[in-house]
Design a protein around this motif. Sequence first.
Motif, PDB file in Angstrom:
ATOM      1  N   ARG A 141      57.163  40.898  50.366  1.00 47.63           N
ATOM      2  CA  ARG A 141      57.647  41.849  49.391  1.00 47.63           C
ATOM      3  C   ARG A 141      57.447  41.297  47.896  1.00 47.63           C
ATOM      4  NH1 ARG A 141      58.155  46.776  47.564  1.00 47.63           N
ATOM      5  NH2 ARG A 141      60.027  47.369  46.337  1.00 47.63           N
ATOM      6  N   GLY A 142      57.704  40.048  47.654  1.00 52.48           N
ATOM      7  CA  GLY A 142      57.306  39.681  46.463  1.00 52.48           C
ATOM      8  C   GLY A 142      56.080  39.795  45.708  1.00 52.48           C
ATOM      9  N   TYR A 143      55.019  39.593  46.693  1.00 52.74           N
ATOM     10  CA  TYR A 143      53.682  39.793  46.285  1.00 52.74           C
ATOM     11  C   TYR A 143      53.163  41.217  46.225  1.00 52.74           C
ATOM     12  CZ  TYR A 143      52.576  34.817  45.820  1.00 52.74           C
ATOM     13  OH  TYR A 143      52.265  33.523  45.455  1.00 52.74           O
ATOM     14  N   ASP A 144      53.965  41.916  46.983  1.00 53.57           N
ATOM     15  CA  ASP A 144      53.738  43.384  46.888  1.00 53.57           C
ATOM     16  C   ASP A 144      54.214  43.884  45.312  1.00 53.57           C
ATOM     17  OD1 ASP A 144      52.636  43.906  49.525  1.00 53.57           O
ATOM     18  OD2 ASP A 144      54.451  44.671  50.404  1.00 53.57           O
ATOM     19  N   LEU A 145      55.426  43.367  44.854  1.00 54.90           N
ATOM     20  CA  LEU A 145      55.878  43.949  43.664  1.00 54.90           C
ATOM     21  C   LEU A 145      54.931  43.209  42.618  1.00 54.90           C
ATOM     22  CD1 LEU A 145      59.698  43.247  44.171  1.00 54.90           C
ATOM     23  CD2 LEU A 145      58.683  45.255  44.063  1.00 54.90           C
ATOM     24  N   LEU A 146      54.291  41.924  42.754  1.00 51.44           N
ATOM     25  CA  LEU A 146      53.731  41.386  41.611  1.00 51.44           C
ATOM     26  C   LEU A 146      52.307  41.710  41.540  1.00 51.44           C
ATOM     27  CD1 LEU A 146      53.830  39.068  39.585  1.00 51.44           C
ATOM     28  CD2 LEU A 146      53.332  37.509  41.419  1.00 51.44           C
ATOM     29  N   ALA A 147      51.693  42.384  42.553  1.00 52.03           N
ATOM     30  CA  ALA A 147      50.380  42.407  42.656  1.00 52.03           C
ATOM     31  C   ALA A 147      49.807  43.349  41.665  1.00 52.03           C
ATOM     32  CB  ALA A 147      50.184  43.380  43.997  1.00 52.03           C
ATOM     33  N   PRO A 148      50.520  44.335  41.136  1.00 50.48           N
ATOM     34  CA  PRO A 148      49.761  45.198  39.766  1.00 50.48           C
ATOM     35  C   PRO A 148      49.645  44.226  38.814  1.00 50.48           C
ATOM     36  CG  PRO A 148      51.454  46.301  40.907  1.00 50.48           C
ATOM     37  CD  PRO A 148      51.837  44.990  41.516  1.00 50.48           C
ATOM     38  N   LYS A 149      50.151  43.144  38.513  1.00 53.41           N
ATOM     39  CA  LYS A 149      50.044  42.293  37.209  1.00 53.41           C
ATOM     40  C   LYS A 149      49.566  40.882  37.648  1.00 53.41           C
ATOM     41  CE  LYS A 149      53.629  44.984  34.743  1.00 53.41           C
ATOM     42  NZ  LYS A 149      54.815  44.903  34.067  1.00 53.41           N
ATOM     43  N   PHE A 150      49.362  40.686  38.993  1.00 53.32           N
ATOM     44  CA  PHE A 150      49.126  39.103  39.376  1.00 53.32           C
ATOM     45  C   PHE A 150      48.077  38.827  38.772  1.00 53.32           C
ATOM     46  CE2 PHE A 150      46.835  36.340  42.164  1.00 53.32           C
ATOM     47  CZ  PHE A 150      47.937  35.396  42.427  1.00 53.32           C
ATOM     48  N   ASP A 151      47.003  39.458  38.444  1.00 52.27           N
ATOM     49  CA  ASP A 151      45.758  38.794  37.862  1.00 52.27           C
ATOM     50  C   ASP A 151      46.035  38.291  36.252  1.00 52.27           C
ATOM     51  OD1 ASP A 151      44.226  38.889  40.118  1.00 52.27           O
ATOM     52  OD2 ASP A 151      43.225  41.006  39.592  1.00 52.27           O
ATOM     53  N   GLY A 183      44.844  37.508  48.552  1.00 53.08           N
ATOM     54  CA  GLY A 183      45.466  37.772  47.274  1.00 53.08           C
ATOM     55  C   GLY A 183      44.679  38.945  47.029  1.00 53.08           C
ATOM     56  N   THR A 184      44.550  39.146  45.334  1.00 58.18           N
ATOM     57  CA  THR A 184      43.918  40.080  45.015  1.00 58.18           C
ATOM     58  C   THR A 184      42.269  40.049  44.839  1.00 58.18           C
ATOM     59  OG1 THR A 184      44.006  39.015  42.496  1.00 58.18           O
ATOM     60  CG2 THR A 184      45.627  40.767  43.331  1.00 58.18           C
ATOM     61  N   LEU A 216      46.449  43.520  48.793  1.00 57.16           N
ATOM     62  CA  LEU A 216      44.979  44.286  49.415  1.00 57.16           C
ATOM     63  C   LEU A 216      44.523  45.364  48.669  1.00 57.16           C
ATOM     64  CD1 LEU A 216      45.795  43.712  53.194  1.00 57.16           C
ATOM     65  CD2 LEU A 216      43.991  42.477  51.903  1.00 57.16           C
ATOM     66  N   ALA A 217      45.365  46.140  48.299  1.00 63.02           N
ATOM     67  CA  ALA A 217      44.988  47.385  47.550  1.00 63.02           C
ATOM     68  C   ALA A 217      44.445  46.881  46.331  1.00 63.02           C
ATOM     69  CB  ALA A 217      46.333  48.181  47.150  1.00 63.02           C
TER      70      ALA A 217
END
Length: 250
Positions: A32-42, A75-76, A101-102
Amino acid sequence: MPLCGGYPRAVFSPQGPSLRELCVQALSSVERGYDLLAPKFDHTPFRTPQSILAATTEALSELGPFGEGLDVCCGTGAGMLVLGPLCEGRVTGVDFSAGMLARARDAHPEAAWVRADARALAFVEDFDLAVTFGALGHFLPAERPALFEGVYRALRPDGLFAFPLGAPPPLTSLAHWTTLGFDLAMRVRNVVRRPPFVMYYRITPLSAIRDDLTAAGFSVDVVGLTALGQLANGSPRYGLVLARKPADAY
């Protein structure tokens, strides 16, 4: 995945997550944490730096080319910058975060993407090269055998599993005490809150990694990534672990 000690404004770009968003992530499960972070992870320092990707690509280029490639815990999709130039066949990323993944799919539409738990990979002799970047701290020592055995199954005979691993910082360095403090804080967090968020920096010593890879069936070598600098004693700051599946494996 470099350690971020604290939340310095100079490290996080304006496009990165806020302190509140990072706290919410840390109080969630890993998935869940990485789902939340994904849009800004990069836009965070948690993304594998280009310097590490480039050094890994250079080292592996001397051992290739390869056929099909797999990025474990992708990850991304930063690992595609390594697999793309090295692999002549298809490249695949696997992760259990749908959000990650998205983002990876958007960035690298030419690759294949699979949502799965890396501790239970279903691939059987599908790949010639597997890589992973910054993910081992998300697996407790008791979970590594399943991870490595799954990668071993996924590789064809003579296949290679490669990943960079940083040298432990000197006991007198700020990095040593920062990583120690981070790990202690995560252990306290995981005692008082469920589900746990597994992310430790001090549970992946080379000796333990080598033992687990050998137990899974790999032959293991390590080459220095000299382009990434040296410690005060002259040893490389990073090594590239090369775990080879025997050519006569069946």
